[in-house]
Design a protein around this motif. Sequence first.
Motif, PDB file in Angstrom:
ATOM      1  N   SER A 166       1.097  12.998   6.547  1.00 35.51           N
ATOM      2  CA  SER A 166       0.795  14.108   5.602  1.00 35.51           C
ATOM      3  C   SER A 166      -0.810  14.092   5.239  1.00 35.51           C
ATOM      4  CB  SER A 166       1.382  13.696   4.447  1.00 35.51           C
ATOM      5  OG  SER A 166       0.930  12.374   3.629  1.00 35.51           O
ATOM      6  N   ALA A 167      -1.312  13.089   5.855  1.00 40.06           N
ATOM      7  CA  ALA A 167      -3.090  12.999   5.449  1.00 40.06           C
ATOM      8  C   ALA A 167      -3.386  12.678   4.185  1.00 40.06           C
ATOM      9  CB  ALA A 167      -3.809  14.275   6.032  1.00 40.06           C
ATOM     10  N   TRP A 168      -2.207  12.108   3.458  1.00 41.20           N
ATOM     11  CA  TRP A 168      -2.723  11.779   2.066  1.00 41.20           C
ATOM     12  C   TRP A 168      -3.548  10.584   2.093  1.00 41.20           C
ATOM     13  CZ3 TRP A 168       0.137   7.420  -0.366  1.00 41.20           C
ATOM     14  CH2 TRP A 168       0.083   7.297  -1.981  1.00 41.20           C
ATOM     15  N   SER A 169      -4.160  10.539   0.986  1.00 35.85           N
ATOM     16  CA  SER A 169      -5.323   9.535   0.863  1.00 35.85           C
ATOM     17  C   SER A 169      -5.367   9.127  -0.467  1.00 35.85           C
ATOM     18  CB  SER A 169      -6.723   9.795   1.321  1.00 35.85           C
ATOM     19  OG  SER A 169      -7.629   8.896   1.194  1.00 35.85           O
ATOM     20  N   ASN A 170      -5.062   7.856  -0.828  1.00 39.14           N
ATOM     21  CA  ASN A 170      -5.250   7.465  -2.397  1.00 39.14           C
ATOM     22  C   ASN A 170      -5.778   6.057  -2.339  1.00 39.14           C
ATOM     23  OD1 ASN A 170      -4.266   5.764  -4.629  1.00 39.14           O
ATOM     24  ND2 ASN A 170      -3.156   7.920  -5.316  1.00 39.14           N
ATOM     25  N   LYS A 171      -6.888   5.879  -3.150  1.00 39.61           N
ATOM     26  CA  LYS A 171      -7.730   4.548  -2.707  1.00 39.61           C
ATOM     27  C   LYS A 171      -6.701   3.370  -3.757  1.00 39.61           C
ATOM     28  CE  LYS A 171     -12.222   6.796  -2.425  1.00 39.61           C
ATOM     29  NZ  LYS A 171     -13.654   6.994  -2.894  1.00 39.61           N
ATOM     30  N   ALA A 172      -6.094   3.750  -4.905  1.00 47.81           N
ATOM     31  CA  ALA A 172      -5.597   2.923  -5.281  1.00 47.81           C
ATOM     32  C   ALA A 172      -4.591   2.228  -4.455  1.00 47.81           C
ATOM     33  CB  ALA A 172      -4.990   3.644  -6.840  1.00 47.81           C
ATOM     34  N   PHE A 173      -3.869   3.244  -3.689  1.00 50.61           N
ATOM     35  CA  PHE A 173      -2.851   2.633  -2.912  1.00 50.61           C
ATOM     36  C   PHE A 173      -3.455   1.956  -1.725  1.00 50.61           C
ATOM     37  CE2 PHE A 173      -0.448   3.373   1.182  1.00 50.61           C
ATOM     38  CZ  PHE A 173       0.693   3.138   0.620  1.00 50.61           C
ATOM     39  N   ASP A 174      -4.489   2.255  -1.210  1.00 49.29           N
ATOM     40  CA  ASP A 174      -4.928   1.259  -0.322  1.00 49.29           C
ATOM     41  C   ASP A 174      -5.393   0.057  -0.737  1.00 49.29           C
ATOM     42  OD1 ASP A 174      -4.819   3.414   1.504  1.00 49.29           O
ATOM     43  OD2 ASP A 174      -6.952   4.046   1.384  1.00 49.29           O
ATOM     44  N   ARG A 175      -5.971  -0.081  -2.006  1.00 46.72           N
ATOM     45  CA  ARG A 175      -6.214  -1.439  -2.595  1.00 46.72           C
ATOM     46  C   ARG A 175      -5.006  -2.072  -2.680  1.00 46.72           C
ATOM     47  NH1 ARG A 175      -9.896   1.664  -5.591  1.00 46.72           N
ATOM     48  NH2 ARG A 175      -8.255   2.005  -7.473  1.00 46.72           N
ATOM     49  N   LEU A 176      -3.875  -1.662  -3.166  1.00 51.75           N
ATOM     50  CA  LEU A 176      -2.469  -2.469  -3.422  1.00 51.75           C
ATOM     51  C   LEU A 176      -2.228  -3.038  -1.906  1.00 51.75           C
ATOM     52  CD1 LEU A 176      -0.428   0.144  -5.707  1.00 51.75           C
ATOM     53  CD2 LEU A 176      -1.583  -2.377  -6.268  1.00 51.75           C
ATOM     54  N   LEU A 177      -2.376  -2.496  -0.810  1.00 51.53           N
ATOM     55  CA  LEU A 177      -2.056  -2.879   0.425  1.00 51.53           C
ATOM     56  C   LEU A 177      -2.970  -4.174   0.703  1.00 51.53           C
ATOM     57  CD1 LEU A 177      -1.448   0.315   2.697  1.00 51.53           C
ATOM     58  CD2 LEU A 177       0.262  -1.065   1.181  1.00 51.53           C
ATOM     59  N   VAL A 178      -4.219  -3.908   0.425  1.00 44.09           N
ATOM     60  CA  VAL A 178      -5.016  -5.085   0.456  1.00 44.09           C
ATOM     61  C   VAL A 178      -4.702  -6.420  -0.246  1.00 44.09           C
ATOM     62  CG1 VAL A 178      -7.360  -5.934   0.662  1.00 44.09           C
ATOM     63  CG2 VAL A 178      -7.081  -3.731   1.166  1.00 44.09           C
ATOM     64  N   ASP A 179      -4.387  -6.128  -1.458  1.00 41.62           N
ATOM     65  CA  ASP A 179      -4.097  -7.103  -2.349  1.00 41.62           C
ATOM     66  C   ASP A 179      -2.655  -7.724  -1.952  1.00 41.62           C
ATOM     67  OD1 ASP A 179      -6.098  -6.668  -3.964  1.00 41.62           O
ATOM     68  OD2 ASP A 179      -4.844  -5.341  -5.382  1.00 41.62           O
ATOM     69  N   ALA A 180      -1.785  -6.917  -1.478  1.00 47.95           N
ATOM     70  CA  ALA A 180      -0.441  -7.374  -0.941  1.00 47.95           C
ATOM     71  C   ALA A 180      -0.461  -8.639   0.282  1.00 47.95           C
ATOM     72  CB  ALA A 180       0.598  -6.575  -0.511  1.00 47.95           C
ATOM     73  N   ARG A 181      -1.428  -7.909   1.168  1.00 52.60           N
ATOM     74  CA  ARG A 181      -1.612  -8.912   2.213  1.00 52.60           C
ATOM     75  C   ARG A 181      -2.263 -10.438   1.874  1.00 52.60           C
ATOM     76  NH1 ARG A 181      -3.550  -5.064   7.042  1.00 52.60           N
ATOM     77  NH2 ARG A 181      -1.654  -4.342   7.731  1.00 52.60           N
ATOM     78  N   ARG A 182      -3.088 -10.216   0.755  1.00 54.28           N
ATOM     79  CA  ARG A 182      -3.789 -11.499   0.379  1.00 54.28           C
ATOM     80  C   ARG A 182      -3.007 -12.502  -0.438  1.00 54.28           C
ATOM     81  NH1 ARG A 182      -9.402 -11.333   0.394  1.00 54.28           N
ATOM     82  NH2 ARG A 182     -10.307  -9.444   1.251  1.00 54.28           N
ATOM     83  N   VAL A 214      -5.001 -17.730  19.339  1.00 54.73           N
ATOM     84  CA  VAL A 214      -5.567 -17.962  18.081  1.00 54.73           C
ATOM     85  C   VAL A 214      -6.167 -16.880  17.241  1.00 54.73           C
ATOM     86  CG1 VAL A 214      -7.100 -19.560  16.454  1.00 54.73           C
ATOM     87  CG2 VAL A 214      -6.252 -20.504  18.600  1.00 54.73           C
ATOM     88  N   PHE A 215      -5.502 -16.347  16.245  1.00 51.41           N
ATOM     89  CA  PHE A 215      -5.833 -15.024  15.766  1.00 51.41           C
ATOM     90  C   PHE A 215      -6.746 -15.449  14.448  1.00 51.41           C
ATOM     91  CE2 PHE A 215      -2.260 -13.792  18.104  1.00 51.41           C
ATOM     92  CZ  PHE A 215      -2.460 -12.496  18.578  1.00 51.41           C
ATOM     93  N   THR A 216      -8.008 -15.220  14.259  1.00 50.95           N
ATOM     94  CA  THR A 216      -8.736 -15.469  13.083  1.00 50.95           C
ATOM     95  C   THR A 216      -8.936 -14.007  12.133  1.00 50.95           C
ATOM     96  OG1 THR A 216      -9.714 -17.274  14.049  1.00 50.95           O
ATOM     97  CG2 THR A 216     -10.688 -16.209  12.152  1.00 50.95           C
ATOM     98  N   LEU A 217      -8.142 -14.023  11.259  1.00 54.39           N
ATOM     99  CA  LEU A 217      -8.360 -12.833  10.618  1.00 54.39           C
ATOM    100  C   LEU A 217      -9.493 -12.648   9.697  1.00 54.39           C
ATOM    101  CD1 LEU A 217      -4.537 -12.735   9.322  1.00 54.39           C
ATOM    102  CD2 LEU A 217      -5.566 -12.002  11.647  1.00 54.39           C
ATOM    103  N   THR A 218      -9.932 -11.460   9.291  1.00 56.48           N
ATOM    104  CA  THR A 218     -11.005 -11.223   8.337  1.00 56.48           C
ATOM    105  C   THR A 218     -10.649 -11.185   6.966  1.00 56.48           C
ATOM    106  OG1 THR A 218     -10.485  -8.807   8.357  1.00 56.48           O
ATOM    107  CG2 THR A 218     -12.120  -9.611   9.943  1.00 56.48           C
ATOM    108  N   SER A 219      -9.546 -11.214   6.603  1.00 61.60           N
ATOM    109  CA  SER A 219      -8.718 -11.682   5.299  1.00 61.60           C
ATOM    110  C   SER A 219      -7.422 -12.091   5.473  1.00 61.60           C
ATOM    111  CB  SER A 219      -8.856 -10.276   4.556  1.00 61.60           C
ATOM    112  OG  SER A 219      -7.959  -9.168   5.240  1.00 61.60           O
ATOM    113  N   PRO A 220      -6.798 -12.858   4.602  1.00 54.08           N
ATOM    114  CA  PRO A 220      -5.584 -13.434   4.428  1.00 54.08           C
ATOM    115  C   PRO A 220      -4.571 -12.298   4.702  1.00 54.08           C
ATOM    116  CG  PRO A 220      -6.704 -14.390   2.848  1.00 54.08           C
ATOM    117  CD  PRO A 220      -7.785 -13.030   3.146  1.00 54.08           C
ATOM    118  N   ASN A 221      -3.390 -12.670   5.789  1.00 58.11           N
ATOM    119  CA  ASN A 221      -2.325 -11.722   5.748  1.00 58.11           C
ATOM    120  C   ASN A 221      -1.073 -12.559   5.749  1.00 58.11           C
ATOM    121  OD1 ASN A 221      -0.236  -9.903   6.686  1.00 58.11           O
ATOM    122  ND2 ASN A 221      -1.883  -8.629   6.890  1.00 58.11           N
ATOM    123  N   ALA A 222      -0.161 -12.430   4.767  1.00 59.13           N
ATOM    124  CA  ALA A 222       0.896 -13.314   4.790  1.00 59.13           C
ATOM    125  C   ALA A 222       1.862 -12.873   5.744  1.00 59.13           C
ATOM    126  CB  ALA A 222       1.443 -13.545   3.607  1.00 59.13           C
TER     127      ALA A 222
END
Length: 524
Positions: free
Chosen positions: A450-466, A172-180
Amino acid sequence: MPISSSMDRRTILSAGMILGAGALVGGLSGCGVSNGVAEIPLAAARGAAAPGRRMRIARPAASAAETLDPASSLSAYEYLGAIYNRLVKLDEQGTTIPDLASEWSSTPDGKTWTFKLRRGVLFHDGRALTASDVIYTLGHILDPKTGSPQAGVLAPILEPSGVTASDSHTVVFTLTSPNAEFPSLLTAYQCYIIPAGSAAAIGRTGIGTGPFKLSSYTPAGRGSVEAFAGHFAGPPALDGIDFYSVQDTSARVNALLAGQIDLISQTNLDFATARVVASSPVATVARAKDAQWYTIPMLATSKEFSDPRVRQAMKLAYNPEDIVATALQGNGSPGWDNPVPPGYADALDHTRPYDPEKAKALLKKAGVEGLQMPIYTSSYDSVFTPLAVAYAEAVKQAGIQLTVTSASSDSYYTEIWMKKPLSVSYWFTGRPVDQLLNQVFRSGSSYNESAWSNKAFDRLLVDARREMNDERRRGIYQDAQRLIIEDGADMTPMFGDRLVGLSRKVVNYSEFGFEFDYLKIGLS
């Protein structure tokens, strides 16, 4: 000529098989040659495998530090599918299908996932697979000391304590946030299941549940695996496989043409070489459409590419269609700096302008007009240098002067990649979109080349998983792709067809993405 335990370039060249593409094409006849031009086959041969045969595979070793620990960033990739299994894998349509797990389900909110394990699965040392092995494996992947690239994908949603067993064959995997799309994340090749308590030794022992068991292994050297009669899907067609580390692409091809090996692994043949191989009486070529994702990472932490205007100029300065025509001889598709391959359901339908004048203007605003710097390549992959040369030539119109600099293939992925500001590289396609975006582009991921970092991009990934709605989730993933195109530091000029050299005796070769069918492949 027998092959030695340490087949190197010098040994192979001494066989007198120095590759000369033009001469060989002109000198051979038959075997798929039409009007003097060898045709490249579209698929590998099918047929019955002869019993009692061993296959010889030449591969480029990752580095002298490579390991059989599948969770590691320096795993000896070719061995993994032969000796291990995952809970789930992908079919050719990208659908997640059973491997060690026979079925799985989730709660409606996508936070709790339950996987049922197959019964009767054995490790090579005779121990039976249970839920404790799965719990241990996930803990090993998530352990920061392991440094697993997959930890960057899983850790944002899964803690080690979130993996539990309701019985000996139910995890059983209990995730800390939803992931479809959580099951698809377990198809990564870092997620092969290892025995509980084995982390300290797994890099040498390679004990898994796969169709072959390890008999010998030397990092960056020779190794062998033997058929495992106790495999849950039955024994493989081959009796064994011998792996040889051959770093130089030409040396691998020459060994194939000399009949010294049966298959070249992780080697996308350039078009001219593929024609030579296809014309040979002993070897041929199999093709995997758009299987190679070629990149030009710009290190976003370097002084050259910390300014997004410079990164955008580097993209506007070249036409991906021209790069495909030149570097791949048309055997692939333009990438338009979007890493999601064309044809994927989640791919953004996008092209961008080719505008060297705008690139010039952006460089001027950034204070680096007439940018000069090296672009690194190596013989690790036969398309690397054609790609670097084609790109360097293309960007001259924008006033960019790149010096194509070749580095040793032995240390390319330890000394150049992710260390020099501009280089060429590649990945296999076949990653689920959530895996691809999180593993290669999310801030802090160890495979973020590329060591690229973009907070808006990271937030989109979180939103997609939810997002449990498929269409809305696809829209979020496409917004993330737009950010990569507009601001990202990784160029994707093209996806190349993978042209794999193999003996004409090889039957039932099947490879797509990270999936290699070790059960059915054989020799006639």
